[in-house]
Design an enzyme around this catalytic site. Structure first.
Site, PDB file in Angstrom:
ATOM      1  N   GLU A 203      -5.073 -12.049   7.775  1.00  0.00           N
ATOM      2  CA  GLU A 203      -5.951 -10.880   7.778  1.00  0.00           C
ATOM      3  C   GLU A 203      -7.304 -11.151   7.133  1.00  0.00           C
ATOM      4  OE1 GLU A 203      -3.870  -7.663   5.810  1.00  0.00           O
ATOM      5  OE2 GLU A 203      -2.952  -8.984   4.348  1.00  0.00           O
TER       6      GLU A 203
ATOM      7  N   HIS B 255       0.822  -1.216   0.000  1.00  0.00           N
ATOM      8  CA  HIS B 255       0.000   0.000   0.000  1.00  0.00           C
ATOM      9  C   HIS B 255       0.852   1.260   0.000  1.00  0.00           C
ATOM     10  CE1 HIS B 255      -3.530  -2.413   0.397  1.00  0.00           C
ATOM     11  NE2 HIS B 255      -3.139  -2.934   1.541  1.00  0.00           N
TER      12      HIS B 255
ATOM     13  N   ASP C   3      -7.505  -4.895   7.439  1.00  0.00           N
ATOM     14  CA  ASP C   3      -8.150  -5.887   6.581  1.00  0.00           C
ATOM     15  C   ASP C   3      -8.921  -6.922   7.410  1.00  0.00           C
ATOM     16  OD1 ASP C   3      -7.744  -5.262   3.860  1.00  0.00           O
ATOM     17  OD2 ASP C   3      -5.628  -5.747   4.053  1.00  0.00           O
TER      18      ASP C   3
ATOM     19  N   ARG D  80       7.535  -5.329   2.917  1.00  0.00           N
ATOM     20  CA  ARG D  80       6.233  -5.956   2.647  1.00  0.00           C
ATOM     21  C   ARG D  80       6.014  -5.908   1.146  1.00  0.00           C
ATOM     22  NH1 ARG D  80       0.318  -4.518   5.031  1.00  0.00           N
ATOM     23  NH2 ARG D  80       0.626  -2.552   3.915  1.00  0.00           N
TER      24      ARG D  80
HETATM   25 MG   LIG Z   1      -3.687  -5.735   4.883  1.00  0.00          MG
END
Ligand SMILES: [Mg+2]
Ligand SMILES: [Mg+2]
Ligand SMILES: [Mg+2]
Ligand SMILES: [Mg+2]
Ligand SMILES: [Mg+2]
Ligand SMILES: [Mg+2]
Lengths: 239, 239, 239, 239, 239, 239
Positions: D149, D43, D175, D68
């Site tokens: 998640e 993200h 999430d 990540r």
């Molecule tokens: Mg997530």
């Protein structure tokens, strides 16, 4: 050990010469046996951003980073120091006026007029003391090398060396050969200029300042060394 | 509302200070409550390309973009305006000659010698009128701030303020403290220079020009404000 | 064929004008029918790195690369040549002093003071002879264009053209219109300056040097051509 | 001390979370008191090149770099390790199949199918021994965190934890809250999912593996810590 | 001469191996005596943008550009061709399914499912004919090399070579040594795998396809050559 | 007005097509009369970083930004939305499985499996409400276009359109012509495929979804429009 300390101790320092403005190249050069890395903004392709980014891995490797700025780009000389360079090499310092302008950009008052803002250099060096302590040491720890590579510069070498804030001279043998042949040839190994090259180092030694030289032919290192040169830049792209 | 209009109206303007040359940082800073964003090319890591790219999101946010150029880089002062900056801060304006050179780069004839080419600035501002209409307004809408941060500059502050095209002065307290202590200390909050700082603002006010200052200690904002300062640059990386 | 050879042969050369500093744009422009590509660092967004990278595909296409540097950025004029540019256009050359400084950065001794280091240019041109052979030809093969775009420059045009190392003049009609209207208007097609534009080319022709011009309105090409102009820069972003 | 060693010793490790893909930001984050820096490609705006460049200063600072990767970008998981990351966090590991694919990209044979080429990682770590020595240690020294998640992941948490090569789980509470509310809300502090969050850590502890979590509200650190979480990612941009 | 033509003619082709994602490095490598340049995205630091930019100067030099993509990044295989690569090397092609997926990304229908959009490749090659003429030749002119570097791949080498659209195999000796020692050692010169290496080339020759290999020790070139290998990648950073 | 709103209202939307990954190009395209700008990562040179940076000025201009991702790069589809894209175009959606994978990456639960982290998109849109409000609207405000450009896709068009989360279809006429001629020709204006093109739009209209098409020949806009197409991508580099 700082570059100034190594040179003060009479050690010979061999610097790699970087022309490609990519931090991964700088990281790689810093991992070679070279003692230092010089980023070339004059004839190499380094620029304002690459100098900032490439000094990071060089400093992290524990080696000094040097920067050669373009002609008269004294704004960049000061910025290179702000980014953490230990020395700046200024090309075509042909007069006392050139030397003074260079020195003023490199040294904090009262020696020069350098402006305060070395936060990146402080962070990269791991310094965490009071700012005035850094200020107190900065002029001594960073070196200004004036390139001697024309007849005018040769004639003025003593006056250039006498300028407060100039820490040493650096010979550019390709330009010097062009100058001494009146533009007829470029030959960094020109035998007829060896006497002048020896003279430059001798004058620097006489006033306790440093002498460096760009080395096109590694076989000359020994000879330059005997003349008193201690900072040697090696590479195959620029002079 | 333009920066010049806010300052003319006596408003206080707080500018963020950007040192990292990435447009996403600039986009983020423009989204904070700061009134403006200043991109620092002198001691920060901004460069020709980052200034061009970072001014985009700042202008898009409706806030003024400012640029501090390196010492004597008046070529870049004009380019910053071409990219859409509303103000340029020039460091180390120590003499009338410095001020004139700066003003000439910033203002179109007959005030100065700025060269025409503000197409990116026009596009980013949404301007679509005739070019002469932009020309007619440009000198008024963009601001030239001369940094006062040495004894020479302090002594010449009235003459600097009198130069046509200089819209204001901007104090660099770290360098000023070095100057006033003859290189012995760097202390942007140095009490003994507060009178001089007040004097600088007073002289600017006396001729209807602006006064700004770099703020290292936010507690000083109130005090500077009382002296007449209206443009405040805050940040934690540079002075 | 080199740019100098085409101009010497009296050919008309049309150059694209690049403002976006991305090598893929340059690659695309080089593939259009334009004869050459000029990278604009003054009002366009080109910078030190983009000029280095964009000249690669331009040279690879077999077309000349030109660079317009910012005002007084003669350090960059020399670097553009090192990167392989065949010509540099310097804006706001308003006096003989400006012209001399520009020429000195562009030409090797004894004409000027350009410093040796054209390794990238040599590689990009495919040159593999001895360095002195390149030195011998370099001053002839690269062109210095001084922009004439103020009253002072117009008055000094003969003296500027007489400077050794200046190969031609280049008219900036937008700035010229601002100058001739005393800052009242910007109109690159201003009828009242056509006589002066014709005069500039005539003076260049009189001394065997080149005349170029930035073309805002393509309909004027024929008229400029009749005046003796041979280098035409077309584009829609800058003047 | 390696990240794996700190976690094995039961220490709590707080990682900064980087979303801006600029190496100077990473250099700055590495200089904060955070124990580690995680570069977010899912993200955040990190990308292939920024991960390579940002890991340099993080590693040079002596802190672990984490990455990540985007969903299912296991090619990048292996590359992050080649660039010197000590851990990779893979989002949306919702099944044993996902976990196996992730583990295979992260571990050399016979555990997984990671391909050999960690030259940059070796250089950055200062390693200079025989390659087989590095190979022998690599699977142990680098950590694969599978993000839990979703409901599917929660249901399969024991099987996921049982996959050879998976070193730990990492909870994404935003999430997870969307999943547990069937898309009705996003609330990383959702009280009703705390039991599940505790369960995840308990299952990891039961098999001697690690548990980490993204922390939106720092007040929750103590509570997560009591559940057995040891790796905490803090930041304000992503979940 | 195209890479496929040289290989078809039985010539030995030596490719430089590039790991630093800077177009100036690629330009430099293309100027060395190497026959080709391969940009490594798997273990080197090349990325989507660097591949696009680096292929420009390689193609301009008249030499073939090759790209090694990361594991399973067949999206990038097709993009590399769109940017002008003449060959793509896909790592870890361990099964017929892997080979089919790779071939489908590399070949236009009816052989594969490659999508149309080679405009940059066409421009860089100087092609100006009708698009269908390019389409007609494209599958033949671009080469898909499947890396054989595991036991599974060795066992399936005949089936992999039989996949339509696979033009050759390429051995990764470091990974192969890890595979054959069950993860106990990495030794690209492992004597005990020489027979398997010879077998791979023999199988390729048997079906008229190409065999290439990454060369860690240049002394092995002669031996590999005798086995039938014709494409040799040399470098010192990756396997 | 959002792209979805314009299309819902039956408006025709013309999108520019960007292939050069430079934010200044995107800024320029956003300033043209086009209604939207699409950044092409499949055959154009856009990449992870350029999409992030180019969406900034497009969104700031008030126009929708679209992104075409490479084949099967659904990780990037979700990231494009996180960066602020209003629509993603996925190439080669040839089956229901492809459509489902695409839809799952694009839509939050319960429709799909998109992961939470749209902070940049929220910031760029000026959104400052509670996160759950954004979540509630996101699936409706962002559009997933599946490219129909093969026989398989044509045969499966109804099933593809029936997949929850697929908002429309988008025709790639060059690939479609290759498919329909079995690889014999590429002709985006192929008359014999017009019926199929009309069929695709009709099926989309039948279920209240959108139809878009890449337009190589602008003369076809009227004809496509009559078939029901409303989203038109124009450009000259890709199909
Ligand atoms: Mg997530
Ligand atoms: Mg020199
Ligand atoms: Mg200052
Ligand atoms: Mg002009
Ligand atoms: Mg391998
Ligand atoms: Mg297509």
């Amino acid at each position: 050990m700082l570059l100034t300390e190594r040179l003060m101790a009479g050690e010979r320092v061999f610097s790699a010469w970087s022309s490609v403005p990519d931090s991964l190249n700088a990281e790689g050069l810093a991992a070679t046996p070279f003692d230092a890395v010089c980023l070339d903004m004059q004839h190499g392709a380094h620029h304002e951003d690459s100098v900032m980014r490439c000094l990071g891995p060089i400093i992290a490797s524990g080696k000094p980073g040097l920067v050669r700025v373009p002609v008269d780009r004294f704004d960049m000389a000061a910025r290179a120091l702000d980014f953490g360079a230990q020395a700046v090499i200024a090309p075509m310092v042909n007069s006392v006026a050139d030397a003074r302008a260079f020195a003023q950009s490199m040294k904090y008052p009262p020696v020069g007029k350098r402006s305060w803002g070395p936060h990146l250099a402080m962070g990269r060096s791991g310094f965490s003391g009071p700012q005035s302590a850094w200020l107190d040491e900065a002029n001594r720890k960073t070196l200004a090398f004036a390139m001697i590579e024309t007849r005018e510069a040769l004639d003025a070498v003593d006056e250039i060396l006498a300028v407060a804030g100039i820490d040493g001279v650096f010979v550019g043998p390709s330009d010097f050969s062009i100058a001494l042949t009146d533009g007829k040839a470029v030959d960094p190994s020109l035998e007829s200029m060896m006497e002048a090259i020896a003279h430059i180092s001798a004058r620097a030694q006489a006033v306790g300042k440093h002498a460096g030289i760009y080395v096109v032919d590694p076989k000359l290192v020994q000879r330059y060394s005997a003349m008193g040169y201690r900072l040697f830049a090696l590479g195959n792209e620029q002079n």
